[in-house]
Design an enzyme around this catalytic site. Structure first.
Site, PDB file in Angstrom:
ATOM      1  N   GLY A 176      -8.883  -2.820  -0.779  1.00  0.00           N
ATOM      2  CA  GLY A 176      -8.819  -4.206  -0.313  1.00  0.00           C
ATOM      3  C   GLY A 176     -10.070  -4.653   0.419  1.00  0.00           C
ATOM      4  O   GLY A 176     -10.119  -5.767   0.933  1.00  0.00           O
ATOM      5  N   TYR A 224      -0.414 -14.727  -3.091  1.00  0.00           N
ATOM      6  CA  TYR A 224      -1.549 -14.378  -2.223  1.00  0.00           C
ATOM      7  C   TYR A 224      -2.275 -15.627  -1.725  1.00  0.00           C
ATOM      8  O   TYR A 224      -2.448 -16.601  -2.467  1.00  0.00           O
ATOM      9  CB  TYR A 224      -2.533 -13.453  -2.957  1.00  0.00           C
ATOM     10  CG  TYR A 224      -2.057 -12.008  -3.064  1.00  0.00           C
ATOM     11  CD1 TYR A 224      -0.885 -11.574  -2.444  1.00  0.00           C
ATOM     12  CD2 TYR A 224      -2.779 -11.072  -3.782  1.00  0.00           C
ATOM     13  CE1 TYR A 224      -0.462 -10.260  -2.547  1.00  0.00           C
ATOM     14  CE2 TYR A 224      -2.349  -9.737  -3.889  1.00  0.00           C
ATOM     15  CZ  TYR A 224      -1.185  -9.350  -3.267  1.00  0.00           C
ATOM     16  OH  TYR A 224      -0.760  -8.044  -3.369  1.00  0.00           O
ATOM     17  N   ARG A 261     -18.455  -0.544   0.821  1.00  0.00           N
ATOM     18  CA  ARG A 261     -17.215   0.241   0.956  1.00  0.00           C
ATOM     19  C   ARG A 261     -16.540   0.435  -0.402  1.00  0.00           C
ATOM     20  O   ARG A 261     -15.997   1.491  -0.687  1.00  0.00           O
ATOM     21  CB  ARG A 261     -16.259  -0.439   1.940  1.00  0.00           C
ATOM     22  CG  ARG A 261     -16.723  -0.258   3.361  1.00  0.00           C
ATOM     23  CD  ARG A 261     -15.733  -0.840   4.349  1.00  0.00           C
ATOM     24  NE  ARG A 261     -16.231  -0.634   5.691  1.00  0.00           N
ATOM     25  CZ  ARG A 261     -15.992  -1.431   6.714  1.00  0.00           C
ATOM     26  NH1 ARG A 261     -15.232  -2.502   6.550  1.00  0.00           N
ATOM     27  NH2 ARG A 261     -16.491  -1.164   7.898  1.00  0.00           N
ATOM     28  N   SER A 265       6.337  -2.963  -8.515  1.00  0.00           N
ATOM     29  CA  SER A 265       5.663  -2.673  -7.261  1.00  0.00           C
ATOM     30  C   SER A 265       6.717  -2.458  -6.180  1.00  0.00           C
ATOM     31  O   SER A 265       7.727  -3.186  -6.155  1.00  0.00           O
ATOM     32  CB  SER A 265       4.741  -3.844  -6.895  1.00  0.00           C
ATOM     33  OG  SER A 265       4.111  -3.606  -5.669  1.00  0.00           O
ATOM     34  N   SER A 324      -3.097  -0.605   0.035  1.00  0.00           N
ATOM     35  CA  SER A 324      -3.499  -0.225   1.406  1.00  0.00           C
ATOM     36  C   SER A 324      -3.929   1.247   1.491  1.00  0.00           C
ATOM     37  O   SER A 324      -3.390   2.021   2.280  1.00  0.00           O
ATOM     38  CB  SER A 324      -2.390  -0.510   2.419  1.00  0.00           C
ATOM     39  OG  SER A 324      -2.293  -1.879   2.687  1.00  0.00           O
ATOM     40  N   ARG A 355       8.444  -6.979  -5.705  1.00  0.00           N
ATOM     41  CA  ARG A 355       9.318  -6.168  -4.826  1.00  0.00           C
ATOM     42  C   ARG A 355      10.703  -6.072  -5.454  1.00  0.00           C
ATOM     43  O   ARG A 355      11.133  -6.995  -6.155  1.00  0.00           O
ATOM     44  CB  ARG A 355       9.421  -6.781  -3.430  1.00  0.00           C
ATOM     45  CG  ARG A 355       8.147  -6.579  -2.642  1.00  0.00           C
ATOM     46  CD  ARG A 355       8.329  -6.704  -1.155  1.00  0.00           C
ATOM     47  NE  ARG A 355       7.080  -6.376  -0.488  1.00  0.00           N
ATOM     48  CZ  ARG A 355       6.816  -5.218   0.094  1.00  0.00           C
ATOM     49  NH1 ARG A 355       7.726  -4.268   0.140  1.00  0.00           N
ATOM     50  NH2 ARG A 355       5.643  -4.996   0.674  1.00  0.00           N
TER      51      ARG A 355
HETATM   52  N1  NAP Z   1       2.038  -4.643  -4.029  1.00  0.00           N
HETATM   53  C1  NAP Z   1       2.129  -4.921  -2.761  1.00  0.00           C
HETATM   54  O1  NAP Z   1       3.218  -5.132  -2.197  1.00  0.00           O
HETATM   55  C2  NAP Z   1       0.878  -4.980  -1.951  1.00  0.00           C
HETATM   56  C3  NAP Z   1       0.939  -5.047  -0.542  1.00  0.00           C
HETATM   57  C4  NAP Z   1      -0.270  -5.090   0.156  1.00  0.00           C
HETATM   58  C5  NAP Z   1      -1.466  -5.085  -0.540  1.00  0.00           C
HETATM   59  N2  NAP Z   1      -1.483  -5.062  -1.903  1.00  0.00           N
HETATM   60  C6  NAP Z   1      -2.746  -5.055  -2.669  1.00  0.00           C
HETATM   61  O2  NAP Z   1      -3.515  -3.963  -2.236  1.00  0.00           O
HETATM   62  C7  NAP Z   1      -4.817  -4.409  -1.895  1.00  0.00           C
HETATM   63  C8  NAP Z   1      -5.367  -3.517  -0.848  1.00  0.00           C
HETATM   64  O3  NAP Z   1      -4.572  -3.570   0.343  1.00  0.00           O
HETATM   65  P1  NAP Z   1      -5.301  -3.550   1.750  1.00  0.00           P
HETATM   66  O4  NAP Z   1      -6.245  -4.689   1.828  1.00  0.00           O
HETATM   67  O5  NAP Z   1      -4.278  -3.414   2.800  1.00  0.00           O
HETATM   68  O6  NAP Z   1      -6.108  -2.162   1.527  1.00  0.00           O
HETATM   69  P2  NAP Z   1      -7.130  -1.329   2.385  1.00  0.00           P
HETATM   70  O7  NAP Z   1      -8.290  -1.067   1.473  1.00  0.00           O
HETATM   71  O8  NAP Z   1      -6.419  -0.151   2.956  1.00  0.00           O
HETATM   72  O9  NAP Z   1      -7.548  -2.256   3.593  1.00  0.00           O
HETATM   73  C9  NAP Z   1      -8.590  -3.195   3.499  1.00  0.00           C
HETATM   74  C10 NAP Z   1      -8.975  -3.552   4.921  1.00  0.00           C
HETATM   75  O10 NAP Z   1      -9.456  -2.368   5.557  1.00  0.00           O
HETATM   76  C11 NAP Z   1     -10.736  -2.614   6.086  1.00  0.00           C
HETATM   77  N3  NAP Z   1     -11.516  -1.368   5.961  1.00  0.00           N
HETATM   78  C12 NAP Z   1     -11.664  -0.588   4.870  1.00  0.00           C
HETATM   79  N4  NAP Z   1     -12.471   0.469   5.156  1.00  0.00           N
HETATM   80  C13 NAP Z   1     -12.813   0.332   6.448  1.00  0.00           C
HETATM   81  C14 NAP Z   1     -13.617   1.099   7.325  1.00  0.00           C
HETATM   82  N5  NAP Z   1     -14.246   2.219   6.919  1.00  0.00           N
HETATM   83  N6  NAP Z   1     -13.762   0.681   8.617  1.00  0.00           N
HETATM   84  C15 NAP Z   1     -13.144  -0.459   9.034  1.00  0.00           C
HETATM   85  N7  NAP Z   1     -12.369  -1.229   8.252  1.00  0.00           N
HETATM   86  C16 NAP Z   1     -12.204  -0.841   6.973  1.00  0.00           C
HETATM   87  C17 NAP Z   1     -11.318  -3.724   5.223  1.00  0.00           C
HETATM   88  O11 NAP Z   1     -12.296  -4.428   5.935  1.00  0.00           O
HETATM   89  P3  NAP Z   1     -13.620  -4.965   5.141  1.00  0.00           P
HETATM   90  O12 NAP Z   1     -13.145  -6.029   4.209  1.00  0.00           O
HETATM   91  O13 NAP Z   1     -14.479  -5.453   6.254  1.00  0.00           O
HETATM   92  O14 NAP Z   1     -14.210  -3.776   4.427  1.00  0.00           O
HETATM   93  C18 NAP Z   1     -10.084  -4.577   4.955  1.00  0.00           C
HETATM   94  O15 NAP Z   1      -9.804  -5.436   6.045  1.00  0.00           O
HETATM   95  C19 NAP Z   1      -4.613  -5.880  -1.473  1.00  0.00           C
HETATM   96  O16 NAP Z   1      -5.815  -6.593  -1.594  1.00  0.00           O
HETATM   97  C20 NAP Z   1      -3.571  -6.319  -2.471  1.00  0.00           C
HETATM   98  O17 NAP Z   1      -4.214  -6.652  -3.695  1.00  0.00           O
HETATM   99  C21 NAP Z   1      -0.339  -4.994  -2.616  1.00  0.00           C
END
Ligand code: NAP
Length: 264
Positions: free
Chosen positions: A228, A18, A234, A123, A175, A94
């Protein structure tokens, strides 16, 4: 981090790659600034992806590495970066098409026996990947962190969630808002979902965002959401969504918007 602990969020999801290999070290700085923090939180991290990066000029092709040497070196680096003696949960990031499951098992044994990793998981594994690796590992593969959300409901409809329920594997949903696209995208599916979430949110005196989290949290497979957002409000809304109970028709109404069709 203290604000998050106050609302019950005590687990941090990291991976060696990361932030172009910089996130773990940065988080280590946070832990060093408050020495009481480390004992109050749990750290999940992941190993096996090898990125093309200026930090690793020897790498000329992005690949996966589940060799014992790589897994152990990744954990050692994370421990050093975090200033910690152990990782709470290590995931294979992965599925690796070149994986030797025996070697992964040997790496897990060594890390577990030395107290450097307390628990293991995977994962983005399909059931057949999980089944193969768990045949070799002495330590159970307790979780599978996969993409699940209203923007990506497939794991509910294919074999992924049923397999996890059958085998007592905890699904962790990465996500959960489709990386924010659920609330920002102009694609028709996201627009339809926002309208449907708005209607259900009104019925529950909640926000659309909370209903999107509740849709995951209500599922009987006991999904753990990996939020995330960097916005404290949030994250708090996501925690509060744990108290929202959707009825069966609400759950299916959202599924219908997510897939674009009624169940047969
Ligand atoms: N294992 C894997 O392969 C894998 C892959 C991807 C991710 N991950 C993990 O999963 C975590 C979460 O993934 P993600 O970040 O994609 O998750 P997410 O929570 O779906 O997306 C976060 C993003 O969405 C935005 N967001 C959330 N609520 C919102 C709303 N109501 N309006 C507008 N924007 C909004 C956030 O902005 P703000 O920050 O402004 O709130 C942030 O940019 C990552 O941090 C990582 O640790 C793991």
């Amino acid at each position: 981090m203290n604000m998050l602990l106050d609302i019950g969020v005590d687990t941090v999801d990291l991976a060696d790659i990361y932030g172009d290999y910089a996130a773990t070290k940065l988080f280590g700085e946070v832990l060093k600034a408050d020495p009481t923090l480390s004992k109050r939180i749990q750290i999940v991290t992941k190993a096996d992806i090898v990125l093309l990066s200026e930090k690793h000029p020897e790498v000329y092709v992005q690949h996966y590495d589940t060799s014992a040497e790589h897994i152990i070196a990744s954990v050692e680096q994370s421990l050093q970066d975090l200033g910690r003696d152990y990782i709470d949960l290590l995931l294979i990031h992965r599925p690796d098409p070149f994986m030797d499951p025996l070697e992964v098992s040997q790496a897990f044994d060594e890390l577990y026996n030395e107290g450097k990793v307390h628990a293991f998981g995977v994962s983005n594994f399909m059931p057949y990947h999980h089944s193969l690796l768990s045949k070799y590992t002495k330590q159970p593969l307790l979780v599978n962190q996969i993409e699940i959300s209203l923007m990506h409901p497939n794991p509910f409809l294919d074999s992924q969630i049923p397999y996890m329920m059958e085998n007592d594997i905890t699904p962790m949903a990465w996500s959960p808002t489709g990386g924010g696209r659920l609330f920002t995208s102009e694609e028709q599916k996201a627009i339809n979902l926002r309208l449907a979430l708005g209607v259900i949110a009104h019925n529950h005196n909640a926000t659309a965002e909370q209903i999107a989290y509740a849709w995951l949290l209500n599922h009987p497979s006991n999904i753990v959401v990996v939020a995330g957002s960097s916005n404290f409000k949030r994250v708090k809304a996501a925690v509060e969504a744990e108290d929202i109970l959707l009825d069966r028709q609400e759950w299916f109404y959202l599924l219908q918007q997510a897939t674009g069709e009624s169940v047969p």
